[in-house]
Design an enzyme around this catalytic site. Structure first.
Site, PDB file in Angstrom:
ATOM      1  N   ASP A   1       1.459  -1.110   0.134  1.00 37.95           N
ATOM      2  CA  ASP A   1      -0.251   0.447   0.234  1.00 37.95           C
ATOM      3  C   ASP A   1       1.123   0.826  -0.614  1.00 37.95           C
ATOM      4  O   ASP A   1       2.031   1.378   0.882  1.00 37.95           O
ATOM      5  CB  ASP A   1      -1.123   0.139   1.009  1.00 37.95           C
ATOM      6  CG  ASP A   1      -2.068   0.664   1.306  1.00 37.95           C
ATOM      7  OD1 ASP A   1      -2.310   1.186  -0.073  1.00 37.95           O
ATOM      8  OD2 ASP A   1      -3.359   0.892   2.186  1.00 37.95           O
TER       9      ASP A   1
ATOM     10  N   GLU B   1     -14.366   0.829  -0.774  1.00 37.71           N
ATOM     11  CA  GLU B   1     -14.011   1.746   0.673  1.00 37.71           C
ATOM     12  C   GLU B   1     -15.702   1.519   0.803  1.00 37.71           C
ATOM     13  O   GLU B   1     -16.059   2.707   0.410  1.00 37.71           O
ATOM     14  CB  GLU B   1     -12.975   1.912   1.239  1.00 37.71           C
ATOM     15  CG  GLU B   1     -13.099   1.794   2.426  1.00 37.71           C
ATOM     16  CD  GLU B   1     -12.429   2.296   3.264  1.00 37.71           C
ATOM     17  OE1 GLU B   1     -10.838   2.024   3.062  1.00 37.71           O
ATOM     18  OE2 GLU B   1     -12.096   1.870   4.670  1.00 37.71           O
TER      19      GLU B   1
HETATM   20  O1  KIV Z   1      -4.785   0.122   4.852  1.00 40.67           O
HETATM   21  C1  KIV Z   1      -5.753  -0.591   4.493  1.00 40.67           C
HETATM   22  O2  KIV Z   1      -5.516  -2.206   5.067  1.00 40.67           O
HETATM   23  C2  KIV Z   1      -6.931  -0.741   3.379  1.00 40.67           C
HETATM   24  C3  KIV Z   1      -7.474  -1.706   2.841  1.00 40.67           C
HETATM   25  C4  KIV Z   1      -8.648  -1.004   4.640  1.00 40.67           C
HETATM   26  C5  KIV Z   1      -8.567  -2.004   2.006  1.00 40.67           C
HETATM   27  O3  KIV Z   1      -6.445  -0.222   2.204  1.00 40.67           O
END
Ligand code: KIV
Length: 273
Positions: A86, A184
């Site tokens: 991410d 989300e």
């Molecule tokens: O950071 C995260 O865990 C996310 C999920 C909630 C999709 O972006």
């Protein structure tokens, strides 16, 4: 994992066959190993780490360096799952060049299979296109955007008055080359319309039953935080109670002198027995 290494092509094929995609976050080696063993397809090393593990109120302080270290551990524990890193706040917002440089670090230093970034406006779409052009698969993320908490003010469900905008963003992100899309906190009917309209798999969190897959934050679904109980969450364990009880037992054993026990001690003044 049955069927070998999962790729972005596997996800597209699953969507075509109508098979649900199971996604979950992980931040460490052992959890990732258990998730792969259980059959989780996609493991996201989310910037949710900042809230779920570090106890912060927002995800905004997450750093590329820290997430890369956790991505490496997750990748090691789950080599056959599709591991997505991410991209944290600040690592892609400034420019396409910054975004590509950050995404390259996730691939080169952590060995992840793909990256994820938030947003569906023109800037976000441009970042997705630039990263995909560099040969890196990108998962999009629309609806509630935790990294926009300062401009949004609160974490709110996205309602049907945003449907047209979300459909446009879905199309733009698809055209830019995103291989999948996190939805989300979106009303179920709206997420359903997006999932039907999109040609790439949608993965929902708080977005109802009709997305192509589901994702949860692993610490939340394991019930580590007793105080976090949003409507969309199902708790599959109560680790808060399990851990409190275990730690309480340790405290009373040490205080009462019953730990260590006979079986835990080394004896014999160094002589082999
Ligand atoms: O950071 C995260 O865990 C996310 C999920 C909630 C999709 O972006």
């Amino acid at each position: 994992m049955a069927g070998g290494k999962l790729t972005v092509k596997t996800l597209a094929a699953m969507r075509k066959r109508g098979e649900k995609i199971v996604a979950l976050t992980a931040y460490d080696y052992h959890t990732a190993r258990m998730e792969q063993q259980a059959g989780v397809h996609v493991i996201l090393v989310g910037d949710s780490f900042q809230m779920a593990v570090l106890g912060e109120d927002t995800t905004l302080g997450a750093s590329v360096d820290v997430l890369i270290a956790h991505c490496r551990a997750v990748k090691k524990g789950a080599p056959d799952a599709l591991v997505v890193g991410d991209m944290p706040f600040g690592s892609y917002q400034p420019s396409d060049e910054t975004a590509v440089a950050s995404a390259v670090r996730f691939i080169a230093e952590a060995g992840v299979d793909a990256v994820k970034l938030e947003g569906g406006n023109n800037a976000a779409v441009s970042r997705v296109r630039a990263i995909v052009s560099a040969g890196i698969p990108v998962m999009g993320h629309i609806g509630l955007l935790p990294q926009s908490i300062r401009s949004e003010g609160s974490y709110r469900v996205v309602r049907s008055d945003s449907e047209e905008m979300l459909l446009r963003q879905t199309k733009d992100l698809e055209d830019a080359g995103a291989f999948s899309l996190v939805l989300e906190m979106i009303e179920e009917e709206v997420a359903d319309a997006i999932s039907r309209a999109s040609s790439i798999p949608t993965i929902g969190i708080g977005a109802g039953r009709y997305t192509h897959g589901q994702i949860l934050v692993v610490n939340d679904m394991l019930g580590i935080n007793r105080a976090f109980n949003p409507k969309f969450l199902r708790k599959y364990a109560d680790l808060n109670s399990v851990m409190e009880e275990a730690i309480g037992s340790y405290v009373s054993d040490v205080a009462g002198g019953t730990f260590p026990g006979e079986e835990n001690v080394f004896k014999g003044r160094g002589k082999a027995r």
